[in-house]
Design a protein around this motif. Structure first.
Motif, short mmCIF file in Angstrom:
data_model
loop_
_atom_site.label_atom_id
_atom_site.label_comp_id
_atom_site.label_asym_id
_atom_site.label_seq_id
_atom_site.Cartn_x
_atom_site.Cartn_y
_atom_site.Cartn_z
N ASP A 76 0.85 -1.20 0.00
CA ASP A 76 0.00 0.00 0.00
C ASP A 76 0.88 1.25 0.00
O ASP A 76 1.48 1.59 1.02
CB ASP A 76 -0.89 -0.01 1.24
CG ASP A 76 -1.85 1.14 1.31
OD1 ASP A 76 -1.71 2.12 0.54
OD2 ASP A 76 -2.78 1.07 2.14
N TYR A 82 5.05 0.66 3.56
CA TYR A 82 5.10 0.29 2.14
C TYR A 82 6.44 -0.35 1.77
O TYR A 82 7.50 0.13 2.16
CB TYR A 82 4.86 1.53 1.28
CG TYR A 82 4.96 1.30 -0.21
CD1 TYR A 82 4.06 0.45 -0.86
CD2 TYR A 82 5.94 1.91 -0.97
CE1 TYR A 82 4.15 0.24 -2.23
CE2 TYR A 82 6.03 1.72 -2.34
CZ TYR A 82 5.13 0.87 -2.96
OH TYR A 82 5.21 0.67 -4.32
N ALA A 92 -3.69 -2.14 6.25
CA ALA A 92 -3.34 -1.65 4.92
C ALA A 92 -3.28 -2.86 3.99
O ALA A 92 -3.29 -4.01 4.44
CB ALA A 92 -1.98 -0.95 4.96
N SER A 93 -3.17 -2.62 2.70
CA SER A 93 -3.04 -3.70 1.74
C SER A 93 -1.69 -4.37 1.93
O SER A 93 -0.65 -3.71 2.00
CB SER A 93 -3.17 -3.15 0.32
OG SER A 93 -2.96 -4.18 -0.62
#
Length: 163
Positions: A76, A82, A92-93
């Motif tokens: 994400d 990230y 989050a992804s």
């Protein structure tokens, strides 16, 4: 020890060449998140992760660690984690690294967009096990299981992807 990857799906290290699966988006110098491309770059092998419940640790020249069921990788671009390893679940992804199939039974974490991290430039670029039919990856480089073990045992420390 350096391996060279060419867009046709071949990885060469020393004098040996292996079939490789590459990203569904081709090989690109302008890699970005979600494009499915394998980045054109010199990618240092940072570490190797493996499923200790399924196989023995592969021989390698970099740090190695057994995967845990809650291991993931944040993809994400808006999240501060990230392109980093995370423990699942996260808000989050993130991609789960503990999978039912064998694709991530061995994962070589390649140094793409990690020093420094640029949000949106791409995440989770790995060297891992190919699907039996060598189906394209989401941007990673993938080899047959025995080939991956062989390449790691040869002392691999860098994968150079050419455009």
């Amino acid at each position: 020890m350096r391996a060279i990857v060419i867009p046709g799906g071949l990885l060469t290290i020393q004098s040996e060449t292996f079939r490789a699966a590459l990203g569904r988006g081709g090989v690109r110098a302008d890699k970005h998140e979600g494009d499915g491309a394998t980045p054109v770059a010199a990618l240092p092998l940072r570490q190797v992760l493996y499923r200790a419940d399924r196989l023995a640790a592969p021989a390698c020249a970099v740090p190695i660690r057994a995967l845990l069921p809650d291991d993931g990788w944040c993809d994400d671009p808006a999240d501060r984690r990230y392109n980093r390893s995370v423990r699942l679940p996260v808000g989050a992804s993130a991609e789960a690294l503990w999978r039912e199939d064998a694709v991530y039974d061995i994962i070589g974490v390649l140094g793409w967009n990690d020093d420094p991290i640029e949000p949106g430039r791409g995440s989770a670029i790995f060297l891992h096990i190919a699907q039996p039919d060598y189906a394209p990856t989401e941007g990673c480089v993938a080899l047959a299981p025995d080939d991956l073990r062989r390449v790691l045992a040869m002392g691999l420390t860098e994968v150079v992807v050419r455009g």
